[in-house]
Motif scaffolding. Sequence first.
Motif, PDB file in Angstrom:
ATOM      1  N   ALA A 123       8.440  -2.991  15.791  1.00  0.00           N
ATOM      2  CA  ALA A 123       9.617  -2.493  15.077  1.00  0.00           C
ATOM      3  C   ALA A 123       9.516  -2.785  13.581  1.00  0.00           C
ATOM      4  CB  ALA A 123      10.886  -3.116  15.657  1.00  0.00           C
ATOM      5  N   GLN A 124       9.110  -4.015  13.239  1.00  0.00           N
ATOM      6  CA  GLN A 124       8.939  -4.369  11.829  1.00  0.00           C
ATOM      7  C   GLN A 124       7.836  -3.534  11.181  1.00  0.00           C
ATOM      8  OE1 GLN A 124       8.822  -8.736  10.986  1.00  0.00           O
ATOM      9  NE2 GLN A 124       9.237  -8.950  13.180  1.00  0.00           N
ATOM     10  N   GLY A 125       6.773  -3.351  11.937  1.00  0.00           N
ATOM     11  CA  GLY A 125       5.659  -2.580  11.412  1.00  0.00           C
ATOM     12  C   GLY A 125       6.022  -1.129  11.160  1.00  0.00           C
ATOM     13  N   ARG A 126       6.723  -0.537  12.085  1.00  0.00           N
ATOM     14  CA  ARG A 126       7.121   0.870  11.910  1.00  0.00           C
ATOM     15  C   ARG A 126       8.069   1.004  10.719  1.00  0.00           C
ATOM     16  NH1 ARG A 126       4.818   3.933  15.367  1.00  0.00           N
ATOM     17  NH2 ARG A 126       4.426   3.359  17.542  1.00  0.00           N
ATOM     18  N   SER A 127       8.928   0.021  10.538  1.00  0.00           N
ATOM     19  CA  SER A 127       9.834   0.045   9.399  1.00  0.00           C
ATOM     20  C   SER A 127       9.067  -0.007   8.074  1.00  0.00           C
ATOM     21  CB  SER A 127      10.803  -1.135   9.491  1.00  0.00           C
ATOM     22  OG  SER A 127      11.647  -1.181   8.361  1.00  0.00           O
ATOM     23  N   ALA A 128       7.944  -0.725   8.074  1.00  0.00           N
ATOM     24  CA  ALA A 128       7.122  -0.832   6.863  1.00  0.00           C
ATOM     25  C   ALA A 128       6.247   0.396   6.646  1.00  0.00           C
ATOM     26  CB  ALA A 128       6.250  -2.078   6.942  1.00  0.00           C
ATOM     27  N   GLY A 129       6.024   1.167   7.707  1.00  0.00           N
ATOM     28  CA  GLY A 129       5.213   2.379   7.562  1.00  0.00           C
ATOM     29  C   GLY A 129       3.925   2.378   8.349  1.00  0.00           C
ATOM     30  N   ILE A 130       3.760   1.404   9.264  1.00  0.00           N
ATOM     31  CA  ILE A 130       2.571   1.394  10.115  1.00  0.00           C
ATOM     32  C   ILE A 130       2.700   2.491  11.161  1.00  0.00           C
ATOM     33  CG2 ILE A 130       1.268   0.048  11.819  1.00  0.00           C
ATOM     34  CD1 ILE A 130       2.042  -2.456  10.203  1.00  0.00           C
ATOM     35  N   SER A 131       1.629   3.254  11.350  1.00  0.00           N
ATOM     36  CA  SER A 131       1.692   4.440  12.201  1.00  0.00           C
ATOM     37  C   SER A 131       1.381   4.159  13.660  1.00  0.00           C
ATOM     38  CB  SER A 131       0.712   5.505  11.687  1.00  0.00           C
ATOM     39  OG  SER A 131       0.966   5.819  10.336  1.00  0.00           O
TER      40      SER A 131
ATOM     41  N   ILE B 190       0.837  -1.205   0.000  1.00  0.00           N
ATOM     42  CA  ILE B 190       0.000   0.000   0.000  1.00  0.00           C
ATOM     43  C   ILE B 190       0.867   1.248   0.000  1.00  0.00           C
ATOM     44  CG2 ILE B 190      -1.613   1.355   1.404  1.00  0.00           C
ATOM     45  CD1 ILE B 190      -2.943  -1.267   2.222  1.00  0.00           C
ATOM     46  N   LYS B 191       1.936   1.222   0.767  1.00  0.00           N
ATOM     47  CA  LYS B 191       2.851   2.366   0.825  1.00  0.00           C
ATOM     48  C   LYS B 191       3.541   2.603  -0.515  1.00  0.00           C
ATOM     49  CE  LYS B 191       2.853   4.096   5.082  1.00  0.00           C
ATOM     50  NZ  LYS B 191       2.744   5.540   5.389  1.00  0.00           N
ATOM     51  N   ASP B 192       3.763   1.535  -1.281  1.00  0.00           N
ATOM     52  CA  ASP B 192       4.333   1.710  -2.620  1.00  0.00           C
ATOM     53  C   ASP B 192       3.378   2.480  -3.518  1.00  0.00           C
ATOM     54  OD1 ASP B 192       6.661   0.364  -2.015  1.00  0.00           O
ATOM     55  OD2 ASP B 192       5.991  -1.572  -2.813  1.00  0.00           O
ATOM     56  N   ILE B 193       2.085   2.260  -3.309  1.00  0.00           N
ATOM     57  CA  ILE B 193       1.064   2.973  -4.077  1.00  0.00           C
ATOM     58  C   ILE B 193       0.910   4.401  -3.575  1.00  0.00           C
ATOM     59  CG2 ILE B 193      -1.396   3.029  -4.672  1.00  0.00           C
ATOM     60  CD1 ILE B 193      -1.391  -0.029  -4.211  1.00  0.00           C
ATOM     61  N   ASP B 194       0.871   4.544  -2.248  1.00  0.00           N
ATOM     62  CA  ASP B 194       0.624   5.848  -1.623  1.00  0.00           C
ATOM     63  C   ASP B 194       1.492   5.993  -0.378  1.00  0.00           C
ATOM     64  OD1 ASP B 194      -0.309   8.185  -0.573  1.00  0.00           O
ATOM     65  OD2 ASP B 194      -2.319   7.443  -0.086  1.00  0.00           O
ATOM     66  N   PRO B 195       2.647   6.650  -0.506  1.00  0.00           N
ATOM     67  CA  PRO B 195       3.548   6.802   0.644  1.00  0.00           C
ATOM     68  C   PRO B 195       2.924   7.526   1.836  1.00  0.00           C
ATOM     69  CG  PRO B 195       4.672   7.349  -1.407  1.00  0.00           C
ATOM     70  CD  PRO B 195       3.220   7.211  -1.736  1.00  0.00           C
ATOM     71  N   SER B 196       1.844   8.285   1.586  1.00  0.00           N
ATOM     72  CA  SER B 196       1.206   9.027   2.677  1.00  0.00           C
ATOM     73  C   SER B 196       0.102   8.235   3.370  1.00  0.00           C
ATOM     74  CB  SER B 196       0.636  10.343   2.153  1.00  0.00           C
ATOM     75  OG  SER B 196      -0.422  10.099   1.234  1.00  0.00           O
ATOM     76  N   ALA B 197      -0.087   6.968   2.981  1.00  0.00           N
ATOM     77  CA  ALA B 197      -1.152   6.141   3.567  1.00  0.00           C
ATOM     78  C   ALA B 197      -1.009   6.059   5.085  1.00  0.00           C
ATOM     79  CB  ALA B 197      -1.119   4.742   2.963  1.00  0.00           C
ATOM     80  N   ARG B 198      -2.148   6.158   5.773  1.00  0.00           N
ATOM     81  CA  ARG B 198      -2.174   6.058   7.240  1.00  0.00           C
ATOM     82  C   ARG B 198      -2.686   4.674   7.614  1.00  0.00           C
ATOM     83  NH1 ARG B 198      -3.377  11.025   5.524  1.00  0.00           N
ATOM     84  NH2 ARG B 198      -2.565  12.822   6.674  1.00  0.00           N
ATOM     85  N   ILE B 199      -1.863   3.907   8.296  1.00  0.00           N
ATOM     86  CA  ILE B 199      -2.201   2.514   8.579  1.00  0.00           C
ATOM     87  C   ILE B 199      -2.088   2.228  10.076  1.00  0.00           C
ATOM     88  CG2 ILE B 199      -1.605   0.102   8.123  1.00  0.00           C
ATOM     89  CD1 ILE B 199      -0.626   0.999   5.375  1.00  0.00           C
ATOM     90  N   LEU B 200      -3.170   1.691  10.617  1.00  0.00           N
ATOM     91  CA  LEU B 200      -3.254   1.302  12.023  1.00  0.00           C
ATOM     92  C   LEU B 200      -3.351  -0.211  12.092  1.00  0.00           C
ATOM     93  CD1 LEU B 200      -3.919   1.676  15.091  1.00  0.00           C
ATOM     94  CD2 LEU B 200      -6.307   2.020  14.391  1.00  0.00           C
ATOM     95  N   MET B 201      -2.358  -0.850  12.721  1.00  0.00           N
ATOM     96  CA  MET B 201      -2.426  -2.308  12.844  1.00  0.00           C
ATOM     97  C   MET B 201      -3.267  -2.687  14.047  1.00  0.00           C
ATOM     98  SD  MET B 201       0.508  -5.254  12.872  1.00  0.00           S
ATOM     99  CE  MET B 201       0.447  -5.420  11.085  1.00  0.00           C
TER     100      MET B 201
END
Length: 286
Positions: free
Chosen positions: A92-100, A70-81
């Motif tokens: 740590a893995q999630g934050r590295s991938a872009g999970i907020s 999803i981040k490849d499509i939209d780097p500004s995507a807001r994601i809550l796991m």
Amino acid sequence: MERLKVLIVDDSRVSCSILQNILSKTNFGTCEVACSCAEAIDKYQSFKPDIVTMDMNLPDADGIECTRRIKDIDPSARILMISAMKDASLIAQGRSAGISSFLQKPVNPNELIDALMFLCQDISDKIGELKDLYVDAFVKVLQKSLFSLVGVHSEVSSHLAVGNYLDVDGIAVIIGLTGMPMGRAIVYMDHDTMRKFACVLLGKESDAELTEEEASDAVEEAANIIVGRGASTINDLHDSEMRISPPGTIAGSNIRIANFKMASFVITAETRLGNICMNIGFAEGE
């Protein structure tokens, strides 16, 4: 706070139902549910949600890999796991991938809303600013203009548009807005309202005296006047330099107008002639 769109990514029907139930009682609105990574990618591109809730375990990829895609499509995507697991390594893995942000199942409703509010605060602030600075001015101008042009009183309301398309049956007049903010205005109504409106505007005894071209031209000119008055009002209020482009008109059935990358608002005037609507969109939310 205006209603924002949420995409729930989770292969558990129970979890999806729980989240939907919580969101239905708030200012957040669920736009779609995806049960796999592939479906999440497809629906993210189609629905452009404001925020994504992400489960860790999906049938075709984990939540971290889905986040990366999803981040490849939209780097500004807001994601809550939202997952059954929540440990230091996963975070740590999630934050590295872009999970907020991260929540653990079973999710606490108050914690969920707090997390969504925090992640979307900038969206909410910008939407509120656009409404206060520009949309409210167009609301007042539309109401006044309809009375001065065709002598009709109206009840006018506005709301944040949902979805990536504006669907119209009838006529739509599209007018670009230049300056700050950039965007476009669309004045639209159904075919029956168009003919009634044009008949009054042109002083015809009945719409039997009216050709389709005359009706279309009348609505186009009225739209140009209304949007021009709106832009001038905004310029006077905020010392800005908003300008309008020449109008373009399309008419027919099942007209679909793209609404991508815009903060878009629908203004509806209920009149005795029918509903007369405006869609005001601002590019990239600016």
